[in-house]
Scaffold this motif. Structure first.
Motif, PDB file in Angstrom:
ATOM      1  N   ALA A 168     -81.796  42.596  -4.734  1.00  0.00           N
ATOM      2  CA  ALA A 168     -81.802  43.979  -4.039  1.00  0.00           C
ATOM      3  C   ALA A 168     -80.276  44.430  -4.877  1.00  0.00           C
ATOM      4  O   ALA A 168     -80.561  45.984  -4.481  1.00  0.00           O
ATOM      5  CB  ALA A 168     -81.392  42.947  -2.805  1.00  0.00           C
ATOM      6  N   LEU A 213     -82.008  46.988  -7.331  1.00  0.00           N
ATOM      7  CA  LEU A 213     -81.925  48.286  -6.944  1.00  0.00           C
ATOM      8  C   LEU A 213     -81.350  49.306  -6.211  1.00  0.00           C
ATOM      9  O   LEU A 213     -81.710  50.571  -6.548  1.00  0.00           O
ATOM     10  CB  LEU A 213     -83.221  48.029  -5.241  1.00  0.00           C
ATOM     11  CG  LEU A 213     -84.471  47.225  -5.704  1.00  0.00           C
ATOM     12  CD1 LEU A 213     -85.401  46.284  -4.237  1.00  0.00           C
ATOM     13  CD2 LEU A 213     -85.615  47.803  -6.375  1.00  0.00           C
ATOM     14  N   TYR A 214     -79.763  48.224  -5.448  1.00  0.00           N
ATOM     15  CA  TYR A 214     -79.198  49.198  -4.817  1.00  0.00           C
ATOM     16  C   TYR A 214     -78.184  50.581  -6.449  1.00  0.00           C
ATOM     17  O   TYR A 214     -78.350  51.463  -6.179  1.00  0.00           O
ATOM     18  CB  TYR A 214     -78.145  48.579  -4.047  1.00  0.00           C
ATOM     19  CG  TYR A 214     -76.730  49.543  -3.619  1.00  0.00           C
ATOM     20  CD1 TYR A 214     -77.501  50.312  -2.707  1.00  0.00           C
ATOM     21  CD2 TYR A 214     -75.884  49.130  -4.583  1.00  0.00           C
ATOM     22  CE1 TYR A 214     -75.965  51.145  -2.201  1.00  0.00           C
ATOM     23  CE2 TYR A 214     -74.395  49.649  -4.013  1.00  0.00           C
ATOM     24  CZ  TYR A 214     -74.310  50.451  -2.601  1.00  0.00           C
ATOM     25  OH  TYR A 214     -73.656  51.465  -2.300  1.00  0.00           O
ATOM     26  N   TYR A 269     -82.089  53.056  -5.182  1.00  0.00           N
ATOM     27  CA  TYR A 269     -83.701  52.969  -4.713  1.00  0.00           C
ATOM     28  C   TYR A 269     -83.172  52.695  -2.871  1.00  0.00           C
ATOM     29  O   TYR A 269     -81.251  52.465  -2.010  1.00  0.00           O
ATOM     30  CB  TYR A 269     -83.507  51.547  -5.233  1.00  0.00           C
ATOM     31  CG  TYR A 269     -85.066  51.880  -6.064  1.00  0.00           C
ATOM     32  CD1 TYR A 269     -86.410  51.825  -5.859  1.00  0.00           C
ATOM     33  CD2 TYR A 269     -84.767  51.805  -7.065  1.00  0.00           C
ATOM     34  CE1 TYR A 269     -87.181  51.566  -6.367  1.00  0.00           C
ATOM     35  CE2 TYR A 269     -85.360  51.891  -8.189  1.00  0.00           C
ATOM     36  CZ  TYR A 269     -87.289  51.885  -7.722  1.00  0.00           C
ATOM     37  OH  TYR A 269     -88.092  52.093  -8.751  1.00  0.00           O
ATOM     38  N   LEU A 302     -83.165  51.304   0.355  1.00  0.00           N
ATOM     39  CA  LEU A 302     -82.999  49.629   0.632  1.00  0.00           C
ATOM     40  C   LEU A 302     -83.642  49.206   2.115  1.00  0.00           C
ATOM     41  O   LEU A 302     -83.699  48.822   3.153  1.00  0.00           O
ATOM     42  CB  LEU A 302     -81.610  49.212   0.781  1.00  0.00           C
ATOM     43  CG  LEU A 302     -81.576  48.684  -0.300  1.00  0.00           C
ATOM     44  CD1 LEU A 302     -79.719  48.255  -0.260  1.00  0.00           C
ATOM     45  CD2 LEU A 302     -82.167  48.640  -2.022  1.00  0.00           C
ATOM     46  N   ILE A 350     -86.247  46.580   3.517  1.00  0.00           N
ATOM     47  CA  ILE A 350     -85.778  45.690   2.203  1.00  0.00           C
ATOM     48  C   ILE A 350     -85.636  44.119   2.989  1.00  0.00           C
ATOM     49  O   ILE A 350     -86.455  42.908   2.439  1.00  0.00           O
ATOM     50  CB  ILE A 350     -84.578  45.592   1.577  1.00  0.00           C
ATOM     51  CG1 ILE A 350     -84.089  44.528   0.913  1.00  0.00           C
ATOM     52  CG2 ILE A 350     -83.442  45.017   2.856  1.00  0.00           C
ATOM     53  CD1 ILE A 350     -82.855  44.139  -0.223  1.00  0.00           C
ATOM     54  N   ILE A 406     -90.510  44.032  -0.664  1.00  0.00           N
ATOM     55  CA  ILE A 406     -89.040  43.628  -1.406  1.00  0.00           C
ATOM     56  C   ILE A 406     -90.564  43.203  -3.531  1.00  0.00           C
ATOM     57  O   ILE A 406     -89.897  43.161  -3.752  1.00  0.00           O
ATOM     58  CB  ILE A 406     -89.005  42.568  -1.083  1.00  0.00           C
ATOM     59  CG1 ILE A 406     -88.052  41.831  -2.407  1.00  0.00           C
ATOM     60  CG2 ILE A 406     -89.352  40.974  -0.707  1.00  0.00           C
ATOM     61  CD1 ILE A 406     -86.532  43.764  -2.715  1.00  0.00           C
ATOM     62  N   GLN A 418     -91.974  45.494  -5.499  1.00  0.00           N
ATOM     63  CA  GLN A 418     -90.041  46.011  -6.277  1.00  0.00           C
ATOM     64  C   GLN A 418     -89.889  45.449  -7.368  1.00  0.00           C
ATOM     65  O   GLN A 418     -89.599  45.141  -8.165  1.00  0.00           O
ATOM     66  CB  GLN A 418     -88.933  46.093  -5.465  1.00  0.00           C
ATOM     67  CG  GLN A 418     -89.231  47.056  -4.052  1.00  0.00           C
ATOM     68  CD  GLN A 418     -89.598  48.524  -4.598  1.00  0.00           C
ATOM     69  OE1 GLN A 418     -89.578  48.705  -5.972  1.00  0.00           O
ATOM     70  NE2 GLN A 418     -90.534  48.935  -3.909  1.00  0.00           N
ATOM     71  N   PRO A 476     -77.061  42.592   4.615  1.00  0.00           N
ATOM     72  CA  PRO A 476     -77.217  43.650   3.084  1.00  0.00           C
ATOM     73  C   PRO A 476     -76.165  43.498   2.415  1.00  0.00           C
ATOM     74  O   PRO A 476     -75.802  43.278   1.253  1.00  0.00           O
ATOM     75  CB  PRO A 476     -76.511  44.706   4.227  1.00  0.00           C
ATOM     76  CG  PRO A 476     -77.154  43.978   5.426  1.00  0.00           C
ATOM     77  CD  PRO A 476     -77.415  42.936   5.717  1.00  0.00           C
ATOM     78  N   PHE A 514     -75.204  51.504   2.035  1.00  0.00           N
ATOM     79  CA  PHE A 514     -76.201  51.095   2.169  1.00  0.00           C
ATOM     80  C   PHE A 514     -77.365  51.381   2.810  1.00  0.00           C
ATOM     81  O   PHE A 514     -78.162  52.085   3.302  1.00  0.00           O
ATOM     82  CB  PHE A 514     -76.901  49.155   2.578  1.00  0.00           C
ATOM     83  CG  PHE A 514     -76.192  48.253   1.429  1.00  0.00           C
ATOM     84  CD1 PHE A 514     -76.245  48.428   0.037  1.00  0.00           C
ATOM     85  CD2 PHE A 514     -74.953  47.666   2.023  1.00  0.00           C
ATOM     86  CE1 PHE A 514     -75.052  47.906  -0.556  1.00  0.00           C
ATOM     87  CE2 PHE A 514     -74.839  46.775   1.150  1.00  0.00           C
ATOM     88  CZ  PHE A 514     -74.473  46.869   0.106  1.00  0.00           C
ATOM     89  N   GLY A 554     -87.466  54.250  -3.570  1.00  0.00           N
ATOM     90  CA  GLY A 554     -87.711  53.007  -2.294  1.00  0.00           C
ATOM     91  C   GLY A 554     -88.196  54.425  -1.641  1.00  0.00           C
ATOM     92  O   GLY A 554     -88.520  53.871   0.353  1.00  0.00           O
TER      93      GLY A 554
END
Length: 691
Positions: A17, A20-21, A25, A27, A30, A36, A39, A57, A195, A539
């Motif tokens: 996670a 990706l952030y 990406y 989310l 997520i 997920i 990914q 998150p 996020f 994403g």
């Protein structure tokens, strides 16, 4: 050493996670199990299953500074940080307690299983322990505002530390209460800024209600060692996860579960003093409240019990200072029993009343809890005598009765519609934890399934289940009734769509052919002319279409692919109508809605709707459109008559019904439902429309 050498769950959940952030990406998906996992495959993380389910998150932020490293190196750094956190905990406890460092270290390392699993899995509970300890440090130094702020940080990582506002309110430490609540609100606003508001909304409205009603993840899993899991095991029947309860008695569960919670919570709040007292008693009360939160938890994992270190140090220090060495030794033994690997001696097969033997940690924690309450009740004579006054007894009795009444009402409300589809379940005898995205192909049914080994494609044919032998994770099979051709997404460093054929008995009838590269979620037109799919960038999904290549050489798989969705559309899923129109769901500056487009024109049209909608599916005769609509945090199944445009709701349970697919007769649907199973852990169900 095993933690250093292997990339076990759960560190990859946080790491992925955060990565990706870090890479920019979106989310928004997520909390989708399959998204997920896809990914994870693209990132090359060598774990069978990765999920972010039930995590806040904000909990990805501790792993964010490590997200630029390869996964195992990132875990190495996290383990070293955890050693520093643990050393900081020991030093803070030494300063707060009258115990010397040697005794504190002994108590810390008696937490054998919690510490082992924390390091092995790369969890965040040692960081939480440090925050709990730091909050206690500020509280004991008469700085409740700072204590509440630290607890707010802990509550942003996991929800349950936020319940310390009850402790602070009981103590009339209003600065601490305000600091905790305001800090929590500020951190959630920060989460929305970092996020996106959508992910925070999904978490608070669609995810959080599940653990609050004790159905977060496999509520029948006896390894949770909680009263909620035990009562689920005893009194709730579920065809696959709990086929042999003592009796299917949802009302018994609805009453017993809040009664157990009240019997834990009310005595603790009663015995905790309503004002600040001597520091030793304050430490004891702080530690006992931490133990109470663990006993109240609906699905506490073994690593969560690292929080008992704080309880043990404060309670043992309190008893030794008063010369009660035998009581200190007994408390230490009960604490050690909670933290020992007692699960190794539980029965291999647990059903019926044998479930009572499968929760040794629960019984040892309950014994520790009762002992702590006895210590607390004897800790101050004035507090004990005042606790016996009939007015206080009456008020706390009323509190307990009120909590039980509210809990029973909430349980009965949450059970609404949860058991209605049991008789329509498709229950293969397998170790599948999830089944979704069904589609009728040939004479059988293909669907995506998840086990502890990863994701695959299952086939129902003749009442038997087969798993198709793909070498990587496979998702979202596609096809049409009566045809032996099928398509599926294979995910590794990239996703690709392959076409394969099935013989009458199931299994491959020929080699798989690559149909599209960098492509996900295939759907095919009823005339087998068009293949539509999703291509994802950071994403966000876009809708593409191409003419189906019927040759067996693969050809140039991208030569005829054409994008249909314009910029600004985040496409989630799609389906063909019999006239080759594509119905798709997408976010376009708001919640997901349904749109249509034709493969040849590319003109987008909005489909009227009253709320967020996903998972479109057209009946073969073109009469009905099935879809899922979000209603009060749950996705419910609906159908729309394409002639009259009249809509009808098919499901109304306090759970999700998603991914519908039609049988060839256009009168029967198969869909995925997580009713009574845990958030997102869907099983397949049939539903018949009235003629």
């Amino acid at each position: 050493a095993p933690a250093w050498k292997t990339l076990n769950t759960d560190f990859p959940d946080y790491y992925l996670a955060a990565r990706l952030y870090h890479e920019g990406y979106s989310l928004d998906q997520i909390y989708d199990w399959i998204w997920i996992q896809r990914q994870k495959d693209h990132a090359g993380i060598q774990r069978p299953v990765v999920a972010f389910t039930l995590l806040t998150p904000f909990s990805l932020l501790p792993a964010l500074p490590l997200s630029g490293l390869p996964p195992l190196q990132a875990k190495h750094c996290w383990l070293l940080l955890n050693l520093i956190f643990l050393a900081a905990v020991a030093e803070l406890l030494r300063r707060m307690s009258d115990l010397n460092l040697r005794r504190i270290v002994i108590l810390i390392f008696l937490a054998i299983v919690p510490l082992r699993t924390n390091f092995l899995f790369g969890q965040e509970d040692i960081l939480l322990l440090l925050l709990f300890t730091l909050a206690a440090w500020f509280y004991l130094r008469n700085q409740p505002g700072r204590s509440g702020a630290v607890l707010a940080i802990a509550a942003s990582l996991k929800i349950y530390p936020g319940l310390y506002f009850l402790f602070l309110a009981r103590k009339k430490q209003w600065r601490g209460v305000i600091s905790l609540l305001a800090g929590t609100l500020i951190l959630w606003v920060i989460s929305a800024v970092l996020f996106g508001f959508n992910i925070v909304k999904i978490y608070l409205t669609e995810v959080v209600p599940w653990p609050l009603r004790a159905e977060g993840q496999d509520p029948y899993n006896i390894n949770w060692n909680s009263f909620s899991a035990l009562l689920h095991r005893l009194f709730i029947y579920e065809p696959a996860l709990n086929p042999y309860p003592v009796i299917h008695a949802p009302l018994a569960y609805a009453i017993a579960q809040p009664l157990c919670q009240a019997l834990i919570f009310v005595p603790c709040i009663w015995l905790i003093g309503s004002t600040r007292s001597d520091p030793e008693r304050e430490k004891l009360e702080w530690g006992i409240f931490a133990a109470m939160l663990l006993l109240l938890s609906t699905n506490p994992a073994s690593y969560d019990f690292a929080g008992l270190i704080l309880t043990a140090v404060f309670a043992v220090g309190y008893l030794l200072k008063r010369g009660r060495k035998r009581a200190a030794v007994l408390l230490m033994l009960l604490y050690a029993l909670v933290c020992l690997p007692t699960y190794r001696w539980t029965p291999a097969v647990i059903s019926g009343w044998h479930a009572l033997l499968g929760v040794p940690r629960l019984w040892s924690l309950t014994a520790l809890w009762v002992f702590l309450l006895v210590v607390l009740s004897r800790s101050h004579r004035l507090a004990s005598s005042s606790g016996l006054k009939w007015r206080r007894a009456l008020s706390f009795g009323a509190l307990g009765a009120g909590l039980v009444a509210l809990g029973v009402a909430a349980n009965l409300s949450s059970q609404h519609g949860e058991f209605q589809n049991y008789e329509h379940r498709l229950v293969p005898k397998s170790d599948a934890l999830l089944a979704t995205y069904p589609v009728a192909v040939g004479s059988g049914l293909l669907f995506t399934t998840m086990t502890g080994r990863g994701y695959g494609t299952g086939e129902f044919i003749g009442g038997k289940l087969r798993l198709l032998p793909f070498r990587s994770d496979s998702f979202h099979p596609a096809g049409v009734p009566g045809s032996n051709f099928a398509w599926v997404e294979l995910a590794s460093s990239r996703s690709q769509i392959v076409r394969f054929s099935l013989d009458a008995r199931g299994g491959f009838a020929g080699p798989a052919v690559v149909e599209a590269e960098n492509a996900e979620q295939p759907v095919v037109s009823p005339d087998l002319r068009w293949l539509a799919f999703v291509r994802e960038s950071k994403g966000k999904g876009s809708l593409w279409v191409k003419a189906i290549d019927r040759s067996h050489d693969g050809g140039n798989t991208n030569s005829w692919a054409r994008r249909l969705s314009p910029d600004g559309f985040d496409v989630l899923d799609a389906a063909f109508a019999p006239d080759d129109r594509i119905f798709f769901s997408a976010r376009h500056g708001g919640p997901p809605l349904l749109f249509t487009v034709r493969p040849d024109s590319g003109k987008i049209a909005f489909q009227n709707g009253t709320g967020p909608r996903r998972y479109p599916a057209f009946s073969p005769d073109g009469r009905w459109l099935a879809f899922s609509q979000l209603d009060r945090g749950n996705w419910q199944l609906w159908i729309q008559n394409q002639t009259t445009h009249v809509e009808r709701q098919l499901t109304n349970g306090n759970c999700n019904s998603i991914a519908p697919a039609w049988y060839p007769d256009s009168k029967n649907l198969v869909y995925a439902s997580d009713c009574a199973r845990g958030y997102g852990l869907t099983a397949l169900c049939n539903i018949q429309l009235a003629p």
